[in-house]
Design a protein around this motif. Structure first.
Motif, mmCIF file in Angstrom:
data_model
loop_
_atom_site.group_PDB
_atom_site.id
_atom_site.type_symbol
_atom_site.label_atom_id
_atom_site.label_comp_id
_atom_site.label_asym_id
_atom_site.label_seq_id
_atom_site.Cartn_x
_atom_site.Cartn_y
_atom_site.Cartn_z
ATOM 1 N N GLY A 176 7.167 1.325 -10.498
ATOM 2 C CA GLY A 176 5.974 2.158 -10.709
ATOM 3 C C GLY A 176 5.946 3.362 -9.782
ATOM 4 O O GLY A 176 5.616 4.472 -10.192
ATOM 5 N N ALA A 177 6.310 3.142 -8.521
ATOM 6 C CA ALA A 177 6.342 4.244 -7.554
ATOM 7 C C ALA A 177 7.392 5.271 -7.950
ATOM 8 O O ALA A 177 7.148 6.487 -7.894
ATOM 9 N N LEU A 178 8.569 4.802 -8.376
ATOM 10 C CA LEU A 178 9.623 5.730 -8.797
ATOM 11 C C LEU A 178 9.217 6.511 -10.040
ATOM 12 O O LEU A 178 9.472 7.718 -10.130
ATOM 13 N N LYS A 179 8.589 5.850 -10.989
ATOM 14 C CA LYS A 179 8.156 6.546 -12.207
ATOM 15 C C LYS A 179 7.124 7.615 -11.882
ATOM 16 O O LYS A 179 7.150 8.709 -12.445
ATOM 17 N N SER A 180 6.223 7.297 -10.979
ATOM 18 C CA SER A 180 5.219 8.275 -10.566
ATOM 19 C C SER A 180 5.870 9.477 -9.885
ATOM 20 O O SER A 180 5.553 10.632 -10.185
ATOM 21 N N LEU A 181 6.780 9.211 -8.975
ATOM 22 C CA LEU A 181 7.492 10.302 -8.295
ATOM 23 C C LEU A 181 8.316 11.113 -9.288
ATOM 24 O O LEU A 181 8.353 12.349 -9.222
ATOM 25 N N HIS A 182 8.970 10.422 -10.211
ATOM 26 C CA HIS A 182 9.788 11.119 -11.207
ATOM 27 C C HIS A 182 8.931 12.030 -12.074
ATOM 28 O O HIS A 182 9.311 13.171 -12.359
ATOM 29 N N SER A 183 7.787 11.544 -12.457
ATOM 30 C CA SER A 183 6.867 12.357 -13.257
ATOM 31 C C SER A 183 6.454 13.610 -12.497
ATOM 32 O O SER A 183 6.434 14.714 -13.057
ATOM 33 N N ARG A 184 6.135 13.460 -11.228
ATOM 34 C CA ARG A 184 5.758 14.618 -10.406
ATOM 35 C C ARG A 184 6.921 15.584 -10.244
ATOM 36 O O ARG A 184 6.745 16.789 -10.285
ATOM 37 N N ARG A 185 8.126 15.056 -10.081
ATOM 38 C CA ARG A 185 9.303 15.917 -9.915
ATOM 39 C C ARG A 185 9.649 16.664 -11.202
ATOM 40 O O ARG A 185 10.291 17.696 -11.164
ATOM 41 N N SER A 233 13.259 7.326 -0.886
ATOM 42 C CA SER A 233 13.858 6.506 0.166
ATOM 43 C C SER A 233 12.826 5.581 0.799
ATOM 44 O O SER A 233 13.124 4.423 1.122
ATOM 45 N N VAL A 234 11.625 6.080 0.970
ATOM 46 C CA VAL A 234 10.548 5.231 1.505
ATOM 47 C C VAL A 234 10.260 4.099 0.528
ATOM 48 O O VAL A 234 10.123 2.938 0.920
ATOM 49 N N ALA A 235 10.215 4.434 -0.762
ATOM 50 C CA ALA A 235 9.967 3.410 -1.780
ATOM 51 C C ALA A 235 11.093 2.373 -1.787
ATOM 52 O O ALA A 235 10.844 1.166 -1.836
ATOM 53 N N TRP A 236 12.340 2.839 -1.732
ATOM 54 C CA TRP A 236 13.507 1.958 -1.749
ATOM 55 C C TRP A 236 13.463 0.971 -0.588
ATOM 56 O O TRP A 236 13.599 -0.234 -0.769
ATOM 57 N N GLN A 237 13.258 1.490 0.600
ATOM 58 C CA GLN A 237 13.290 0.619 1.774
ATOM 59 C C GLN A 237 12.065 -0.294 1.841
ATOM 60 O O GLN A 237 12.168 -1.438 2.294
ATOM 61 N N SER A 238 10.925 0.178 1.364
ATOM 62 C CA SER A 238 9.741 -0.689 1.282
ATOM 63 C C SER A 238 9.996 -1.819 0.296
ATOM 64 O O SER A 238 9.688 -2.983 0.563
ATOM 65 N N ARG A 258 0.833 -1.202 0.000
ATOM 66 C CA ARG A 258 0.000 0.000 0.000
ATOM 67 C C ARG A 258 0.872 1.258 0.000
ATOM 68 O O ARG A 258 0.581 2.242 -0.669
ATOM 69 N N THR A 259 1.963 1.215 0.741
ATOM 70 C CA THR A 259 2.899 2.340 0.775
ATOM 71 C C THR A 259 3.424 2.644 -0.621
ATOM 72 O O THR A 259 3.482 3.800 -1.037
ATOM 73 N N LEU A 260 3.802 1.617 -1.356
ATOM 74 C CA LEU A 260 4.316 1.824 -2.705
ATOM 75 C C LEU A 260 3.225 2.296 -3.664
ATOM 76 O O LEU A 260 3.473 3.132 -4.525
ATOM 77 N N ARG A 261 2.024 1.790 -3.511
ATOM 78 C CA ARG A 261 0.930 2.153 -4.421
ATOM 79 C C ARG A 261 0.376 3.552 -4.184
ATOM 80 O O ARG A 261 -0.156 4.174 -5.097
ATOM 81 N N THR A 262 0.457 4.040 -2.966
ATOM 82 C CA THR A 262 -0.163 5.331 -2.653
ATOM 83 C C THR A 262 0.791 6.509 -2.758
ATOM 84 O O THR A 262 0.486 7.595 -2.287
ATOM 85 N N GLY A 263 1.929 6.288 -3.355
ATOM 86 C CA GLY A 263 2.826 7.413 -3.568
ATOM 87 C C GLY A 263 3.761 7.705 -2.421
ATOM 88 O O GLY A 263 4.315 8.796 -2.343
ATOM 89 N N VAL A 264 3.938 6.774 -1.554
ATOM 90 C CA VAL A 264 4.888 6.859 -0.441
ATOM 91 C C VAL A 264 4.888 8.225 0.244
ATOM 92 O O VAL A 264 5.892 8.907 0.323
ATOM 93 N N ARG A 265 3.757 8.596 0.796
ATOM 94 C CA ARG A 265 3.595 9.901 1.443
ATOM 95 C C ARG A 265 3.683 9.836 2.963
ATOM 96 O O ARG A 265 3.227 10.728 3.657
#
Length: 125
Positions: free
Chosen positions: A57-66, A34-39, A17-24
């Motif tokens: 998928g989580a990294l791609k989403s974060l990268h897109s937002r960044r 870092s949250v995504a990596w350790q999860s 769930r942490t990875l799917r919800t954008g690690v917030r």
């Protein structure tokens, strides 16, 4: 060795769930990457078959937002040694370089490194 920010007592479902919800989970305390990596590392240790795809998928989403100017995502690397949490030295180096690019707002090179990370974790056929 870097301190763990992901509670190993969490069940796999919560880590997914942490990875799917954008690690917030830790706004303004650590990079969400870092949250995504350790999860991801915890899920992989448990043998979760979807760990790699969820992580990428989580990294791609974060990268897109960044990639958008003015994105308000924490960029200070408070865990500079977390790449050492993995035994694969090449993957560790890719992760360290990726975080450095994100920290310095270099999303172009980070995108190439993200693809290299994905290829290292799940090599193309």
């Amino acid at each position: 060795m870097s301190a763990s920010i992901v509670d190993p007592a969490l069940n796999s479902r919560d880590l997914i769930r942490t990875l799917r919800t954008g690690v917030r989970q830790f706004p303004g305390e650590v990079m969400p990457e870092s949250v995504a990596w350790q999860s991801f590392l915890e899920l992989r240790k448990r043998g979760e078959p979807k760990a790699t795809s969820l992580f990428i998928g989580a990294l791609k989403s974060l990268h897109s937002r960044r990639s958008f100017a003015g994105a308000d995502i924490f960029s200070e690397d408070t865990l500079p040694e977390e790449h050492r949490l993995v035994d694969d030295n090449y993957l560790a180096d890719l992760w360290k370089a990726y975080k450095k690019c994100i920290r310095t707002h270099r999303t172009g090179p980070a995108k190439v490194l993200l693809q290299d990370i994905a290829d290292q974790l799940d090599p193309p056929a």
